[in-house]
Design a protein around this motif. Structure first.
Motif, PDB file in Angstrom:
ATOM      1  N   THR A 169       6.326  -6.044  -3.325  1.00 21.17           N
ATOM      2  CA  THR A 169       6.618  -4.923  -2.169  1.00 21.17           C
ATOM      3  C   THR A 169       7.682  -5.545  -1.203  1.00 21.17           C
ATOM      4  N   GLU A 228       5.042   2.359  -3.017  1.00 20.53           N
ATOM      5  CA  GLU A 228       3.979   1.472  -3.143  1.00 20.53           C
ATOM      6  C   GLU A 228       2.719   1.892  -3.948  1.00 20.53           C
ATOM      7  N   ASP A 248       6.537   0.311  -7.416  1.00 17.43           N
ATOM      8  CA  ASP A 248       6.106  -1.008  -7.204  1.00 17.43           C
ATOM      9  C   ASP A 248       4.318  -0.895  -7.327  1.00 17.43           C
TER      10      ASP A 248
END
Ligand code: ADP
Ligand code: MN
Ligand code: MN
Length: 171
Positions: free
Chosen positions: A19, A35, A79
């Motif tokens: 991250t 994310e 991610d």
């Protein structure tokens, strides 16, 4: 498949710095940071709960359905610690961040993870589980897999520079 901007998968064991890296990459480029663990939480992309580790078990199909429309148009940094469920045609570069066992241990302790979860993740890093999972899917599809150390600020700068080079020369 042609996309105006690449999709980049950034993977690795929890705590390797995905991250942190993805935020820096998105800030330095015109790519959008996805994310995935946050999407799983917020959009409830799970059907099961791991009682032992007290965390959700993401549902591959639900995550696919949430991600695929975003990846179609390109320009995304994905991610996530898991990658084998992703469609290889939607990914242009895979970055696997790696750290030493002691680095990971310290970072996860700081995160106040329970001992069992620290141990499980440190073992996953030792056995390079995320790298192997990415290879399973992307190696055969001839997608570049860059394994990069991420213990220090200097490592992050190096990795950023390399990935930004890839972004600039894409297309
Ligand atoms: P992940 O998303 O892979 O779980 P994070 O980005 O949340 O990992 O990072 C975990 C911890 O490690 C954070 O405290 C972060 O500040 C630190 N960290 C991440 N990358 C680096 C780096 N290259 N050098 C030093 N510390 C880092
Ligand atoms: Mn993260
Ligand atoms: Mn996008």
């Amino acid at each position: 498949m042609s996309r105006p901007k690449p999709n980049i998968l950034v993977t690795g064991t929890p705590g390797v710095g995905k991250t942190t890296f993805c935020e820096a990459l998105a800030a330095a480029s015109s790519l959008e940071h996805l994310e995935v663990s946050k999407m799983v939480r917020e959009k409830r992309l799970y059907r099961e709960w791991d009682d032992e580790l007290d965390c959700s078990i993401f549902d591959e199909e639900m995550v696919q359905d949430a991600l695929e429309p975003l990846l179609e148009s390109g320009g995304c940094v994905v991610d996530f610690h898991s990658s084998s469920f992703l469609d290889e045609s939607l990914v242009d570069l895979v970055v696997v961040l790696r750290v030493d066992t002691s680095t990971l241990y310290d970072r996860l302790e700081k995160r106040h993870y329970p001992e069992s979860k620290v141990k499980q993740n440190v073992e996953a890093e030792i056995f390079q589980s995320c790298l192997d999972e990415a290879r399973e899917v992307f190696e055969e599809a001839d997608i570049q897999i860059w394994e990069m150390p991420h213990d220090t600020e200097e490592h992050m700068e190096e990795a950023l520079e390399r990935v930004l080079g890839f972004v600039r020369s894409f297309g």
